[in-house]
Design an enzyme around this catalytic site. Structure first.
Site, mmCIF file in Angstrom:
data_model
loop_
_atom_site.group_PDB
_atom_site.id
_atom_site.type_symbol
_atom_site.label_atom_id
_atom_site.label_comp_id
_atom_site.label_asym_id
_atom_site.label_seq_id
_atom_site.Cartn_x
_atom_site.Cartn_y
_atom_site.Cartn_z
ATOM 1 N N CYS A 140 -10.428 29.107 49.953
ATOM 2 C CA CYS A 140 -11.533 28.369 50.577
ATOM 3 C C CYS A 140 -11.180 27.998 52.016
ATOM 4 C CB CYS A 140 -11.825 27.111 49.752
ATOM 5 S SG CYS A 140 -13.078 26.057 50.507
ATOM 6 N N CYS A 167 -12.265 24.415 53.034
ATOM 7 C CA CYS A 167 -11.412 23.348 52.485
ATOM 8 C C CYS A 167 -10.068 23.281 53.204
ATOM 9 C CB CYS A 167 -11.123 23.587 50.997
ATOM 10 S SG CYS A 167 -12.498 24.172 50.041
ATOM 11 N N ASP A 168 -9.471 24.438 53.496
ATOM 12 C CA ASP A 168 -8.065 24.459 53.929
ATOM 13 C C ASP A 168 -7.842 24.938 55.359
ATOM 14 O OD1 ASP A 168 -7.362 23.619 51.366
ATOM 15 O OD2 ASP A 168 -7.333 25.671 50.613
#
Ligand code: NAP
Length: 328
Positions: A136, A139-140
């Site tokens: 992701c 997200c990261d």
């Protein structure tokens, strides 16, 4: 089972398909419960930008999800934040069981459980998840500002997520196993135009390597020559498709070889009253708008089915011999 526990429809999963089904079910006056174990929106929440949902030129995945949920909640929809653990088909009605101990009788079930990222299945992938391996970018990606990352895959997801990462990372290498991308042309053109992105053609990741800090490189294999080479890198983002979340699909429902549910054009599975929609079902393309369309179709079909079931059950009750309804 008491009447209070008998629902017309249970929808499992509150992504675009499930929420769209909920809107149509509420408008069809079905006694409906929507069950979701996490937040509404599903995979869409992880998209930085959505540009192909009609009516929205640019919208973040999180905002689109919020709007879907708000729309569904504008009706008196019953929602349950719980995990469904089993769906048991029955002759009179089906039964849905949750981890929280709810046992719900229901005439129709719409499965909208979507899919999960497919893994590469190479050494280092599992061990280094969260230490440089990610599925992701939204997200990261933040953790890779000014660093060098690879994105594995050649589809829409790999290109979109790679373009997102290019806003943060120093360099993004798109590692693809063939010499042509699968992604839509508009994304291919954007990748080509992005100076921080470079496609590494005809290559697969053989192994993900690390030092004490996390990922520090990959071993790549040339798919034409078999030649191996090391590539120093700080992060590995994997977007090689996804697998259907089919764990709840009852035995007897037909699946294809990859585990996607086979349905007809009304999203009906091979068990009457059980529907599969969105990314869970076998279909040509996977798009948010298609999942929403599936939700509509399944809810309309389910409404028709439930009406028929109720008419049949009440006719059977009327035909019972006198005295058979007595309870003592
Ligand atoms: P996908 O379209 O199935 O693409 C997966 C990519 O990974 C392909 O390029 C495939 O290579 C490659 N691949 C598969 N297994 C691999 C392996 N073991 N090692 C290396 N490479 C591997 O998956 P996706 O990109 O996640 O998209 C899934 C669906 O969602 C698609 O229908 C897509 O159109 C849709 N989607 C749409 C949007 C959008 O419209 N904006 C955004 C995201 C996703 P090959 O090409 O050689 O098979």
């Amino acid at each position: 089972m008491s009447q209070a526990e008998l629902y017309d429809l249970v929808i499992v999963g509150a992504g675009p398909g499930g929420l769209s089904a909920a809107i149509y079910a509420m408008r069809g006056a079905l006694k409906t419960m929507l069950i979701e174990k996490a937040a509404p929106g599903g995979q869409v929440n992880l998209s930085d930008e959505v540009e192909n949902y009609p009516g929205f030129v640019h919208v973040s995945g999180a905002e689109l999800s919020m709007r879907f949920a708000e729309h569904a909640r504008s009706y008196p929809l019953e929602e349950l934040n719980d995990e469904v653990v089993a769906i048991e088909p029955g002759l009179e009605h089906h039964t849905v069981r949750t981890a929280g101990g709810r046992v719900i009788g229901v005439h129709a079930v719409i499965l909208a459980t979507g899919g999960s990222p497919r893994k590469l299945g190479v050494p280092g992938e599992d061990e280094l998840y969260g230490k440089g391996v990610s599925y992701c970018a939204v997200c990261d990606g933040f953790f890779f500002r000014g660093k060098r990352v690879i994105v594995v895959g050649g589809g829409d997801s790999a290109c979109e997520e790679g373009l997102y990462l290019a806003k943060l990372a120093e360099q993004v290498y798109l590692v693809h196993r063939r010499d042509a991308l699968r992604a839509s042309m508009i994304l291919q053109q954007r990748v080509e135009a992005e100076c921080k992105m470079e496609v590494v053609w005809n290559s697969v990741v053989n192994e993900i390597k690390a030092d004490g800090e996390g990922v520090n490189g990959v071993e790549l294999k040339d798919t034409r020559t078999g030649e191996l080479r090391d590539m120093p890198i700080d992060g590995v983002f994997v977007f090689v498709g996804f697998v259907p979340n089919n764990e709840l699909v009852p035995a007897g429902v037909r699946l294809n070889a990859e585990g996607f549910v086979i349905t007809d054009d009304q999203c009906r599975t091979s068990i009457p009253g059980i529907y599969a929609i969105g990314d869970l079902r076998e279909k040509y393309a996977r798009q948010i708008v298609l999942s929403a369309g599936d939700g509509c179709m399944a809810a309309l079909s389910a409404a028709h089915y439930v009406e028929g079931r109720k008419a049949k059950l009440s006719a059977e009750t009327c035909e019972l011999p006198a005295g058979s309804m007595d309870t003592h």
